[in-house]
Design a protein around this motif. Structure first.
Motif, PDB file in Angstrom:
ATOM      1  N   GLU A 272       0.823  -1.210   0.000  1.00 44.46           N
ATOM      2  CA  GLU A 272       0.000   0.000   0.000  1.00 44.46           C
ATOM      3  C   GLU A 272       0.857   1.260   0.000  1.00 44.46           C
ATOM      4  N   ILE A 273       1.933   1.253   0.789  1.00 47.60           N
ATOM      5  CA  ILE A 273       2.814   2.424   0.839  1.00 47.60           C
ATOM      6  C   ILE A 273       3.473   2.647  -0.524  1.00 47.60           C
ATOM      7  N   VAL A 274       3.962   1.579  -1.133  1.00 47.00           N
ATOM      8  CA  VAL A 274       4.617   1.688  -2.437  1.00 47.00           C
ATOM      9  C   VAL A 274       3.643   2.263  -3.463  1.00 47.00           C
ATOM     10  N   LYS A 275       2.403   1.768  -3.451  1.00 48.59           N
ATOM     11  CA  LYS A 275       1.393   2.247  -4.405  1.00 48.59           C
ATOM     12  C   LYS A 275       1.017   3.697  -4.122  1.00 48.59           C
ATOM     13  N   ARG A 276       0.762   4.017  -2.843  1.00 47.92           N
ATOM     14  CA  ARG A 276       0.320   5.364  -2.470  1.00 47.92           C
ATOM     15  C   ARG A 276       1.387   6.414  -2.732  1.00 47.92           C
ATOM     16  N   LYS A 277       2.655   6.071  -2.458  1.00 51.29           N
ATOM     17  CA  LYS A 277       3.742   7.038  -2.623  1.00 51.29           C
ATOM     18  C   LYS A 277       4.315   7.033  -4.043  1.00 51.29           C
ATOM     19  N   GLY A 278       3.874   6.087  -4.877  1.00 47.03           N
ATOM     20  CA  GLY A 278       4.381   6.016  -6.243  1.00 47.03           C
ATOM     21  C   GLY A 278       5.852   5.638  -6.299  1.00 47.03           C
ATOM     22  N   ILE A 279       6.266   4.796  -5.364  1.00 45.67           N
ATOM     23  CA  ILE A 279       7.668   4.364  -5.309  1.00 45.67           C
ATOM     24  C   ILE A 279       7.910   3.337  -6.411  1.00 45.67           C
ATOM     25  N   ASP A 280       8.982   3.524  -7.150  1.00 41.91           N
ATOM     26  CA  ASP A 280       9.354   2.591  -8.208  1.00 41.91           C
ATOM     27  C   ASP A 280       9.993   1.369  -7.555  1.00 41.91           C
ATOM     28  N   ALA A 281       9.171   0.363  -7.279  1.00 41.36           N
ATOM     29  CA  ALA A 281       9.658  -0.809  -6.560  1.00 41.36           C
ATOM     30  C   ALA A 281       8.872  -2.047  -6.942  1.00 41.36           C
ATOM     31  N   LYS A 282       9.564  -3.161  -6.847  1.00 44.55           N
ATOM     32  CA  LYS A 282       8.927  -4.474  -6.993  1.00 44.55           C
ATOM     33  C   LYS A 282       8.826  -5.064  -5.599  1.00 44.55           C
ATOM     34  N   VAL A 283       7.605  -5.391  -5.176  1.00 39.57           N
ATOM     35  CA  VAL A 283       7.392  -5.962  -3.843  1.00 39.57           C
ATOM     36  C   VAL A 283       7.073  -7.444  -4.013  1.00 39.57           C
ATOM     37  N   GLU A 284       7.839  -8.253  -3.310  1.00 38.07           N
ATOM     38  CA  GLU A 284       7.699  -9.701  -3.448  1.00 38.07           C
ATOM     39  C   GLU A 284       7.634 -10.348  -2.071  1.00 38.07           C
TER      40      GLU A 284
END
Length: 80
Positions: free
Chosen positions: A24-36
């Motif tokens: 949720e944080i990655v999506k909300r902040k628009g962080i360029d990341a792959k979460v696995e």
């Protein structure tokens, strides 16, 4: 792109919660990341940890075990 891994035990509710909060944080902040989420015990042991959940960012262990950090602290840990 950041590589974020949640090292998880089987049927670990805290691991699932950490995965959801990080996603949720990655999506909300628009962080360029792959979460696995990683559940393979051999892969988990490569990080030298015996307790889950584990937050790994770009190969570096940032948090181990419970309690799970507050969302604001997780943002700091993943560099958001």
């Amino acid at each position: 792109m950041k590589e974020i891994k949640i090292l998880s035990g089987t049927n670990c509710q805290n691991c699932e919660l950490l995965y959801q909060v990080v996603s949720e944080i990655v999506k909300r902040k628009g962080i360029d990341a792959k979460v696995e989420k990683v559940v393979d015990i051999q892969e988990v042991l490569k990080y030298g940890v015996m307790t889950t959940p584990v937050l790994v960012v770009d190969g570096e262990v940032k948090h181990v075990g419970t309690p799970i950090p507050a969302p604001q602290k997780i943002e700091e840990l993943i560099g958001g």
